[in-house]
Design an enzyme around this catalytic site. Structure first.
Site, mmCIF file in Angstrom:
data_model
loop_
_atom_site.group_PDB
_atom_site.id
_atom_site.type_symbol
_atom_site.label_atom_id
_atom_site.label_comp_id
_atom_site.label_asym_id
_atom_site.label_seq_id
_atom_site.Cartn_x
_atom_site.Cartn_y
_atom_site.Cartn_z
ATOM 1 N N CYS A 1 1.315 -1.084 0.183
ATOM 2 C CA CYS A 1 0.309 -0.187 0.140
ATOM 3 C C CYS A 1 1.010 1.021 0.215
ATOM 4 O O CYS A 1 0.698 2.313 -0.710
ATOM 5 C CB CYS A 1 -0.983 -0.126 1.033
ATOM 6 S SG CYS A 1 -0.019 -0.313 2.845
ATOM 7 N N HIS B 1 -2.872 5.179 6.887
ATOM 8 C CA HIS B 1 -1.643 5.289 7.035
ATOM 9 C C HIS B 1 -1.762 7.308 6.475
ATOM 10 O O HIS B 1 -2.414 7.711 5.635
ATOM 11 C CB HIS B 1 -0.791 4.285 5.801
ATOM 12 C CG HIS B 1 0.187 3.331 6.594
ATOM 13 N ND1 HIS B 1 0.016 2.415 7.008
ATOM 14 C CD2 HIS B 1 -0.175 2.503 4.820
ATOM 15 C CE1 HIS B 1 -0.145 1.892 7.239
ATOM 16 N NE2 HIS B 1 -0.378 1.617 5.576
#
Lengths: 347, 347
Positions: free
Chosen positions: B143, B223
């Protein structure tokens, strides 16, 4: 024996209570008293420790009397007895106090929550102790800015610093406010770039080429900084470490010692017997720091509640003018507080 | 009507279940089945949705039979029916599967937990779809790396990228593992600089000048990245925004719309009706992004569970070779998934 500097602390909160203890630890200072606006458990702890307590407002006076505290008097009474007052009131309140301090001829130290323009001078001991001599007021910059100035001027002293770009992962709130303030299960970026710490560092060292970005993390203890630094030339990691080791109030930690996160340093400070678990030093990970050509990358953690404590002590001395050499003041402060260059060495 | 690509998903976890749904959403693909090693609630949900379920091990076969699931067969049976398998097994397990897939003549997509060397090719659709054609296997990067490649190649396409230095504040663990994995009230810096994401991005785009540093935060969703980018020349923010808007799978968010933190985007995705609240896009704060001369500073958030879903779909098409133009594959994928360039516009 030289004349002891008589000191008052106005505001017995996160910073104030630490500064009060640190003043008491100095051989050349006398803590005359602390003043506050409440009579809650924080002030009760000052009373319990035998610190003379004053009331900053009429309401506080009544509350303290009702609580049976041995109230000595009001804030003005306290100010009448001291050379220097350290204003540790909440951000913005200090601005209303500066005229009072001036009118009474008391020199004053403010905290980073106030604007630079309030005092016209912002303070980090190593960087500008000298320019503080002869002034009647200064402002100790915030925890993040203090760490930024300490570390970057270490590189500047070694003529290694070209420019620095930092990302600051801040604690969400202080532990004592965790019951009503804070965030959970998220990260909150600061709303603008640069965040205020970069320009604030330039209020201490105008020629610093520094830009900061910041976010609040979902934790209550310590900040974590990451920096990308462009050096003036290609260098070895050893040169950078040597520059940092020459700077007071920076200490190294190592993952190989089991210090792997900000909670590790919190535990370590308690194990070292530090009052309140305070860490005055910038704790740099020696085994994460990396140099690639003329680029330096590092990460460190700081105790946002404690790192400015020694700076406040030096600011008191600089304003009082009793010690002209900043390095000598830093030595005195650090000896009294037990500041270390290495947390695990048997020094 | 073109021949539908027959797809298997091996491992019905965080990535696998999302890829399975995304495969079902494509007009040119058929989800033949999913295989897993457990019979727990995750596999039960696949059964409940009518997805053909296979057992990857004898133990799983027994558990699924005991649970009364309509078990179709074993992993080998599934592999015998498909053109491409997407391996979504935990990191490291995939490495043991590659020979099985090859021996059965099934093309395979691996995930970022595996090493680049396993496949010799790492994939981000916009960056290297073309070099995937004719291969028998590739690896969709993680990711963080996917977001890094998308955003930096957007600048590269506009000939604006000189070098990029990033700080990644990672989520501590995925929500489904929060009961036994995670951290609390701390921040944990990654033990080395550069963190693995920078080199990993170079496995996709070898000429990227990128260095990353990373830390785990005390949260479970998304994140947050901060970047300091040196541009090839001084530029206006508008040029940078235009470059980003030309790139698929990047969407802008604004603090002025109330999107102030990673939890805001999580809530927004749910309100938009996204399955599982998934965000496939990199969400860049348009009103925090700042350009100073030839330096660009920005922050964005990504959904670590969902961002690689569309990349997996494109990787399937590239390996199958049914669509030679990467841009066309991206358009198909994004139309089927409802990927947006703007979350709040009424498009």
């Amino acid at each position: 024996m030289e004349h002891k500097i008589k000191v008052a602390v106005n505001g017995y909160g996160v910073i104030g209570k630490r500064v009060a203890d640190a003043v008491e630890a100095q051989e050349d200072m006398e803590l005359v008293g602390v003043s506050d606006v409440t009579a809650d458990y924080r002030v009760a702890s000052a009373v319990a420790k035998g610190i003379p307590v004053y009331a900053s407002t009429d309401e506080a006076r009544q509350q303290m009397r009702a609580a049976g505290y041995p109230l000595v008097g009001g804030l003005s009474d306290l100010l009448g007895k001291v050379d220097v007052v350290v204003d540790c009131t909440p951000a913005g309140i200090g601005a209303a106090n500066v005229d009072l301090y001036r009118s009474l001829g008391v020199k004053s130290v403010f905290q980073g929550g106030e604007k630079h323009s309030l005092t016209g001078h912002s303070f980090v001991a190593h960087a500008n102790y000298k320019s503080t001599l002869g002034r009647d007021t200064t402002r100790v910059v915030s925890c993040n800015t203090t760490a930024t100035v300490r570390t970057l001027t270490a590189l500047q002293d070694a003529e290694l610093l070209s420019k620095a770009r930092g990302v600051l992962v801040r604690r969400a709130t202080d532990p004592w406010e965790s019951d009503h303030s804070g965030i959970m299960n998220t990260v909150v970026p600061e709303g603008r770039i640069p965040s205020h710490q970069g320009p604030d560092a330039q209020s201490v060292v105008p020629n610093l080429d520094v830009v900061t970005m910041a976010a609040k993390g979902a934790h209550t203890q310590n900040h974590l900084h990451f920096w990308t630094v462009e050096l003036t030339r290609a260098a070895e990691a050893e040169e950078v470490l040597a520059a940092l080791k020459a700077m007071p109030r920076i200490a190294f930690v190592k993952r190989s010692d089991g210090v792997v996160a900000v909670n590790s340093t919190v535990e370590l400070m308690q194990d070292l017997g530090r009052p309140r678990g305070d860490m005055y030093e910038v704790a740099i990970w020696e085994d994460i720091l990396t140099v690639q050509g003329n680029e330096l990358f590092w990460t460190y953690t700081i105790d946002n509640q404690a790192i400015v404590t020694p700076e406040n002590i030096d600011a008191i001395r600089a304003l009082a003018g009793t010690v002209e050499d900043g390095a000598e003041s830093i030595r005195r402060t650090d000896r009294a507080l037990g500041v270390r260059a290495d947390f695990t060495a048997t020094d």
